[in-house]
Design an enzyme around this catalytic site. Sequence first.
Site, PDB file in Angstrom:
ATOM      1  N   GLU A 224      18.107  24.272 -55.724  1.00 25.93           N
ATOM      2  CA  GLU A 224      18.552  23.655 -56.967  1.00 25.93           C
ATOM      3  C   GLU A 224      19.743  22.739 -56.751  1.00 25.93           C
ATOM      4  O   GLU A 224      19.844  21.680 -57.385  1.00 25.93           O
ATOM      5  CB  GLU A 224      18.893  24.738 -57.994  1.00 25.93           C
ATOM      6  CG  GLU A 224      19.086  24.232 -59.415  1.00 25.93           C
ATOM      7  CD  GLU A 224      20.497  23.731 -59.709  1.00 25.93           C
ATOM      8  OE1 GLU A 224      20.680  23.075 -60.748  1.00 25.93           O
ATOM      9  OE2 GLU A 224      21.413  24.014 -58.899  1.00 25.93           O
ATOM     10  N   ASP A 245      21.746  29.264 -66.048  1.00 29.90           N
ATOM     11  CA  ASP A 245      22.662  28.610 -65.117  1.00 29.90           C
ATOM     12  C   ASP A 245      24.026  28.516 -65.778  1.00 29.90           C
ATOM     13  O   ASP A 245      24.247  29.085 -66.853  1.00 29.90           O
ATOM     14  CB  ASP A 245      22.110  27.234 -64.734  1.00 29.90           C
ATOM     15  CG  ASP A 245      22.471  26.832 -63.315  1.00 29.90           C
ATOM     16  OD1 ASP A 245      23.590  27.160 -62.870  1.00 29.90           O
ATOM     17  OD2 ASP A 245      21.650  26.170 -62.654  1.00 29.90           O
ATOM     18  N   HIS A 325      31.624  24.105 -60.010  1.00 30.02           N
ATOM     19  CA  HIS A 325      31.542  23.510 -58.670  1.00 30.02           C
ATOM     20  C   HIS A 325      32.913  23.443 -57.999  1.00 30.02           C
ATOM     21  O   HIS A 325      33.102  22.677 -57.047  1.00 30.02           O
ATOM     22  CB  HIS A 325      30.885  22.129 -58.706  1.00 30.02           C
ATOM     23  CG  HIS A 325      29.392  22.200 -58.777  1.00 30.02           C
ATOM     24  ND1 HIS A 325      28.580  21.170 -58.364  1.00 30.02           N
ATOM     25  CD2 HIS A 325      28.557  23.175 -59.207  1.00 30.02           C
ATOM     26  CE1 HIS A 325      27.315  21.505 -58.550  1.00 30.02           C
ATOM     27  NE2 HIS A 325      27.278  22.724 -59.056  1.00 30.02           N
TER      28      HIS A 325
END
Length: 391
Positions: A224, A245, A325
């Site tokens: 992904e 997610d 992230h």
Amino acid sequence: MQEPITIDADYLTSRLKALLSIPSPTGFTDEVARYCAKELEKLGLTVMLTRRGAIRALRPGSARRPARGIVSHLDTLGAQVKALKENGRLELVSIGHWSARFAEGARVSIFSSKGIYRGTILPLKASGHTFNEEVDTQPTGWPHVELRVDALTRHRHELVQLGIDVGDIVAVDPQPEFLDNGFIVSRHLDDKAGVAIMLAALEAMQRQEVETPVDTYWLFTIGEEVGVGASAALVPEIASLLAIDNGTTAPGQASQEFGVTLAMADQTGPFDYHLSKKLHQICLDLGVPVQKDVFRYYRSDAASAVEAGYDVRTALITFGVDASHGYERIHLHALMSNAKLAVYYAMSEVQIERDAEEVSGLRGFTRQTIPQAEQDLDPTQEIDPSSIFLR
């Protein structure tokens, strides 16, 4: 509806801890796939793996079609050796899209042909005693960092002797902290928290002997972070795909670290109108806290499935992540909320029966009705389409 679903918080967090302890940057996911497959087998599911290791686990329902898919991804961000530098350090490229600003100072493992080496990602000018104020003014980016290996590597040839080579995978330590107040801080919560949510949902379904009207496929993908995700994980029986997610809690976003954040669109466009509406109504009816959000710079397994040619309805539910992230933070409340919603969705009755067939006639096709009070028009009156834009 059966008795209220209870999610085992201890089971969820213990699975998350285990998942975080297994390095799995995209391209290096075999071991985390093995762990997840064994856990699914313990939960009583029939487990199949694709050639490269994506997982398709079936939990049978009363009917085969229209089956449902629920998906999260096992792979994480990381890095790869781009070049062996003459100073004995390593040039890197990122795996997935993440800022080198978050890479600076990270402790890592390098997986070489001769074993695993430890190291640290550093800016090119790391010593304030040498570079003075330049440590704060140097550029940020992957060309401006290097990996210092914790071994005798003063020159390029010493890296070669250690078996380190171009293309070697670099895994970044997650450094997780599970706080008593429910906050969880770690790298790679995207999307190992999503995997833990799915496992906890399944554990609850097995423990409470939940029955579903149709088969559900519990999918775990391995690419992904580089955009391919669910492109090779679905089966023809699946008519709707629910991705789990991370949401983005940041200025200008409605995502929260509590409850479910229901994504209405991402950079690939709107999610399915009917499936998203159904999920929102389930939350309202069953008391699952929910808010809606739109993500402009975001894609998930749902996007890769549609782009691969699967004609499935897609939706995305998320747990709010601060500093996605980067060095991420979530709250257990959101994980528990998403797990409940996943179970309630799997339990829910099929509303669009024609979805059992990949192609059929107009009979049973969905409608998107505009309430009469909002359109303020006579339904028997023929409308000039151009006039709508002048109202």
